[in-house]
Motif scaffolding. Structure first.
Motif, PDB file in Angstrom:
ATOM      1  N   ASN A  19       0.825  -1.211   0.000  1.00  0.00           N
ATOM      2  CA  ASN A  19       0.000   0.000   0.000  1.00  0.00           C
ATOM      3  C   ASN A  19       0.860   1.263   0.000  1.00  0.00           C
ATOM      4  O   ASN A  19       0.521   2.243  -0.658  1.00  0.00           O
ATOM      5  N   PHE A  20       1.960   1.248   0.735  1.00  0.00           N
ATOM      6  CA  PHE A  20       2.850   2.402   0.778  1.00  0.00           C
ATOM      7  C   PHE A  20       3.527   2.652  -0.566  1.00  0.00           C
ATOM      8  O   PHE A  20       3.736   3.796  -0.962  1.00  0.00           O
ATOM      9  N   LEU A  21       3.888   1.582  -1.269  1.00  0.00           N
ATOM     10  CA  LEU A  21       4.679   1.716  -2.499  1.00  0.00           C
ATOM     11  C   LEU A  21       3.842   1.985  -3.742  1.00  0.00           C
ATOM     12  O   LEU A  21       4.343   2.527  -4.715  1.00  0.00           O
ATOM     13  N   GLY A  22       2.611   1.558  -3.754  1.00  0.00           N
ATOM     14  CA  GLY A  22       1.747   1.856  -4.889  1.00  0.00           C
ATOM     15  C   GLY A  22       1.706   0.760  -5.937  1.00  0.00           C
ATOM     16  O   GLY A  22       2.269  -0.323  -5.780  1.00  0.00           O
ATOM     17  N   GLU A  23       1.030   1.078  -7.044  1.00  0.00           N
ATOM     18  CA  GLU A  23       0.696   0.063  -8.050  1.00  0.00           C
ATOM     19  C   GLU A  23       1.879  -0.458  -8.862  1.00  0.00           C
ATOM     20  O   GLU A  23       1.767  -1.489  -9.515  1.00  0.00           O
ATOM     21  N   ASP A  24       3.010   0.221  -8.852  1.00  0.00           N
ATOM     22  CA  ASP A  24       4.187  -0.276  -9.580  1.00  0.00           C
ATOM     23  C   ASP A  24       4.932  -1.371  -8.823  1.00  0.00           C
ATOM     24  O   ASP A  24       5.923  -1.898  -9.313  1.00  0.00           O
ATOM     25  N   PHE A  25       4.453  -1.687  -7.624  1.00  0.00           N
ATOM     26  CA  PHE A  25       5.140  -2.662  -6.768  1.00  0.00           C
ATOM     27  C   PHE A  25       4.198  -3.785  -6.356  1.00  0.00           C
ATOM     28  O   PHE A  25       3.063  -3.541  -5.968  1.00  0.00           O
ATOM     29  N   VAL A  26       4.709  -5.016  -6.434  1.00  0.00           N
ATOM     30  CA  VAL A  26       4.036  -6.186  -5.891  1.00  0.00           C
ATOM     31  C   VAL A  26       4.913  -6.665  -4.736  1.00  0.00           C
ATOM     32  O   VAL A  26       6.120  -6.838  -4.911  1.00  0.00           O
ATOM     33  N   VAL A  27       4.323  -6.857  -3.563  1.00  0.00           N
ATOM     34  CA  VAL A  27       5.090  -7.263  -2.386  1.00  0.00           C
ATOM     35  C   VAL A  27       4.648  -8.661  -1.964  1.00  0.00           C
ATOM     36  O   VAL A  27       3.463  -8.904  -1.750  1.00  0.00           O
ATOM     37  N   LYS A  28       5.605  -9.565  -1.862  1.00  0.00           N
ATOM     38  CA  LYS A  28       5.347 -10.947  -1.449  1.00  0.00           C
ATOM     39  C   LYS A  28       6.282 -11.322  -0.312  1.00  0.00           C
ATOM     40  O   LYS A  28       7.310 -10.699  -0.098  1.00  0.00           O
ATOM     41  N   SER A  29       5.926 -12.381   0.397  1.00  0.00           N
ATOM     42  CA  SER A  29       6.718 -12.853   1.526  1.00  0.00           C
ATOM     43  C   SER A  29       7.436 -14.150   1.191  1.00  0.00           C
ATOM     44  O   SER A  29       6.889 -15.015   0.507  1.00  0.00           O
ATOM     45  N   SER A  30       8.648 -14.277   1.720  1.00  0.00           N
ATOM     46  CA  SER A  30       9.382 -15.545   1.608  1.00  0.00           C
ATOM     47  C   SER A  30       9.042 -16.451   2.788  1.00  0.00           C
ATOM     48  O   SER A  30       9.457 -17.606   2.816  1.00  0.00           O
ATOM     49  N   TYR A  31       8.312 -15.920   3.780  1.00  0.00           N
ATOM     50  CA  TYR A  31       7.999 -16.645   5.009  1.00  0.00           C
ATOM     51  C   TYR A  31       9.278 -17.091   5.711  1.00  0.00           C
ATOM     52  O   TYR A  31       9.411 -18.227   6.149  1.00  0.00           O
ATOM     53  N   GLY A  32      10.257 -16.188   5.766  1.00  0.00           N
ATOM     54  CA  GLY A  32      11.524 -16.483   6.438  1.00  0.00           C
ATOM     55  C   GLY A  32      12.495 -17.191   5.516  1.00  0.00           C
ATOM     56  O   GLY A  32      12.544 -16.937   4.316  1.00  0.00           O
TER      57      GLY A  32
END
Length: 163
Positions: A19-32
């Motif tokens: 949400n902070f970075l906007g539509e040009d960014f997709v944020v995913k987790s590696s789960y550690g």
């Protein structure tokens, strides 16, 4: 095509950061962590300068597969794990497991999940700190070689469950 893929350790952080970075960014987790030393021979080739042998555990294969697909489609992959040696190693393992070239990745760190902190991190990327990665690998190898052999002795001579 994904313009920017950001990989964080924690899924709880991902949506807020996206949400902070906007539509040009997709944020995913590696789960550690996504890789660990193999079980066979403690995951260390003692005869070959203590070279570690890593594997992706079965419970991480799906995450790695998804991240690999997203990374292949992304222009830039931002590795945003924690700044300590463990986080640095996670970023390095992601780079290795996802087969990312140095020119495709950017390493970012932040100490709080706020919009200014995240934006500042993106404005000030760096590379992976190999000294921290090497420190983490050395600690992990010592855990295997010394800890696995010494712990049973401690349990018998001092106190059960010591590590």
């Amino acid at each position: 095509m994904i313009k920017n893929l950001v990989i964080v350790e924690s899924p709880a952080k991902a949506k807020t950061i996206e949400n902070f970075l906007g539509e040009d960014f997709v944020v995913k987790s590696s789960y550690g962590h996504i890789r660990d030393l193999e079980k066979k021979n403690y995951g260390v080739d003692i005869e070959n300068n203590f070279k570690p042998a890593y594997q992706i555990p079965p419970d991480k294969k799906k995450v790695v597969s998804e991240l690999k697909k997203l990374a292949a489609d992304a222009k830039t992959v931002w590795l945003a794990s924690d700044e300590d040696r463990e986080g640095e190693a996670i970023s390095w393992h992601l780079k290795e497991a996802l087969k990312l070239s140095d020119n495709k990745i950017k390493r970012i760190v932040f100490h709080e999940i706020t919009k200014p902190a995240i934006k500042r991190a993106v404005e000030e990327p760096r590379g992976i700190d190999n000294n921290l990665v090497n420190a983490q690998q050395a600690r992990r190898i010592l855990d295997r070689l010394v800890g696995f052999k010494l712990s049973p002795v401690l349990w018998k001579k001092v106190k059960p469950s010591l590590s």
